[in-house]
Design an enzyme around this catalytic site. Structure first.
Site, PDB file in Angstrom:
ATOM      1  N   CYS A 223       0.818  -1.218   0.000  1.00 32.84           N
ATOM      2  CA  CYS A 223       0.000   0.000   0.000  1.00 32.84           C
ATOM      3  C   CYS A 223       0.850   1.266   0.000  1.00 32.84           C
ATOM      4  O   CYS A 223       0.344   2.345  -0.290  1.00 32.84           O
ATOM      5  CB  CYS A 223      -0.935   0.017   1.207  1.00 32.84           C
ATOM      6  SG  CYS A 223      -0.080   0.126   2.797  1.00 32.84           S
TER       7      CYS A 223
ATOM      8  N   SER B  84       8.718   1.639   6.727  1.00 31.19           N
ATOM      9  CA  SER B  84       7.256   1.648   6.604  1.00 31.19           C
ATOM     10  C   SER B  84       6.647   2.933   7.146  1.00 31.19           C
ATOM     11  O   SER B  84       7.287   3.684   7.887  1.00 31.19           O
ATOM     12  CB  SER B  84       6.664   0.457   7.370  1.00 31.19           C
ATOM     13  OG  SER B  84       7.101  -0.765   6.827  1.00 31.19           O
TER      14      SER B  84
END
Length: 425
Positions: A48, A110
């Site tokens: 994502c 991340s």
């Protein structure tokens, strides 16, 4: 052979750009391996918040050709020009590429530092490449080493063990606008619709249950809600169900299907909520927007998106320094092992020349002249002579010391095949 990585992530690009780059993403690896002999293997990592390609290129001189092939393949699917794609994809070569992947797999790159999901996504990227026939021994070793580095970071720092994730941060943000009790979200009373049945849907459902949500109904744009829901003890909305009608009497929507086009549009949601007084919180974890971002403008609707997560994700700075050291050591070990494998054929060739030549000479002796005890002793002495330069050559290869490697190899080349007749006389 050289390892080449091309990286695009939330650190440098808007999520809408990442979405376009990932169009038909997994076909890119197959196409590259089939289209150019410069690329012998490819693994695609698409999540994502990142799009990365790891390529095994046959020669350093061919990396420009490999980059052009990637830019053209991605451009054909994304609608960007090859020049724009090349600008969006940052290249990393050799040790830089391996260190980056190890940091990614460990959750250090991340949105939510130390997130758990990324380690599984890295493993699945390799599995997909195996299925597509685009992996190589170098890429296999790289991705397996990345998984080991991820486990080492979690074990030594605790990052990843606290359960923080993109889903967790998103639900923390959503809790502010859900029904409240005793100063916090009343998760037990929340009515939720979960849109999607993929890995993120599974992670979202687990996180919802962990917070005490009991009323979860699953909707799948592709019609897979039934098996997903029954396997997890929740209810599925029947195929063809009116999602908007369900949402009208819901507190929370968690959407992560990645369907082509929004499953909740702003105008349709506005019409469905007309006259509905209860607030609605929408969590959209799909990179391609399951929910029209403009729903945040509707009265009584709160939207949590991946962009919201990126802006509010916590970072545990105390553990990051040590985690980076673990990743760096793992990358150095991997590069050392790779150099030993790459440089070792010359060492093996010299050992084979000497030891193989010795065996040929021993086999050529007349039976009457063969003495197995003396032959074993000669083999041991020959191996002992080879041992020092062999160890030195491999140590130099591990350290990347080309000069030291050349000296050790020259020492091996000077070792002659023993004169069997004289040695056994």
């Amino acid at each position: 052979m050289v390892l080449l990585s091309l990286v695009a992530s939330h650190h440098s690009l808007d999520l809408t750009v990442l979405e376009r780059l990932q169009s038909d993403v997994h076909a890119v690896g197959r196409e590259l391996v089939a289209a150019t002999n410069a690329v012998t293997g490819a693994v695609v990592l698409a999540t994502c918040n990142r799009f990365e390609l790891y390529l095994d290129v046959d020669d350093t001189a061919h990396t420009p050709r490999a980059r052009r092939a990637v830019a053209e393949a991605v451009a054909a699917r994304s609608g960007y020009s090859p020049e724009d794609v090349a600008e969006h994809l940052h290249p990393l070569v050799g040790a830089d590429a391996s260190e980056h992947l190890f940091a990614v797999a460990s959750g250090l790159e991340s949105m939510v530092v130390g997130e758990r999901e990324i380690a599984g996504q890295v493993r699945r990227a390799l599995t997909t490449a195996r299925r597509d026939g685009t992996t190589t021994s170098t890429l296999e070793a790289l991705f397996q080493a990345a998984s080991r580095a991820s486990r080492a970071v979690e074990k030594s720092t605790g990052l990843g063990s606290t359960g923080r994730s993109v889903v967790g941060v998103a639900l923390d943000l959503a809790s502010r606008t859900l029904p409240q009790v005793d100063g916090g979200a009343d998760w037990a009373s929340v009515r939720c619709v979960l849109v999607g049945t993929g890995s993120y849907a599974g992670a979202s459902l687990a996180a919802l249950k962990a917070r005490g949500v009991r009323d979860v109904r699953v909707f799948s744009p592709s019609g897979r809600a039934g098996p997903f829901a029954s396997a997890r003890g929740v209810r599925a909305l029947p195929a063809g169900a009116d999602l908007l009608a369900e949402v009208a009497c819901t507190d929370l929507v968690v959407a992560c299907s990645g369907a082509a086009g929004a499953v909740l549009g702003v105008e349709a949601l506005a019409a469905a909520r007309r006259g509905v007084p209860q607030p609605l919180t929408v969590v959209d974890l799909a990179l391609r927007h399951d929910v029209d971002p403009d729903v945040r403008s509707l009265p009584g609707v709160a939207l949590v998106s991946l962009q919201s997560v990126a802006e509010h994700a916590p970072a545990e700075h105390a553990a990051l320094g040590h985690a980076r050291e673990v990743v760096l050591r793992a990358a150095e070990d991997f590069e050392g092992d790779r150099r030993v494998r790459e440089w070792d054929p010359a060492v093996v060739a010299e050992r084979t020349r000497v030891l193989g030549g010795l065996e040929v000479a021993l086999d050529a002796l007349p039976p009457a002249d063969r003495d197995e005890t003396l032959a074993r002793s000669l083999r041991r002495r020959t191996r002992a002579v080879l041992h020092g330069p062999t160890v030195a050559a491999r140590a130099a290869a591990r350290d990347g010391d080309a000069a030291g490697y050349a000296r050790a190899l020259a020492e091996m080349a000077a070792i002659e095949v023993p004169d069997v007749g004289r040695a056994l006389a």
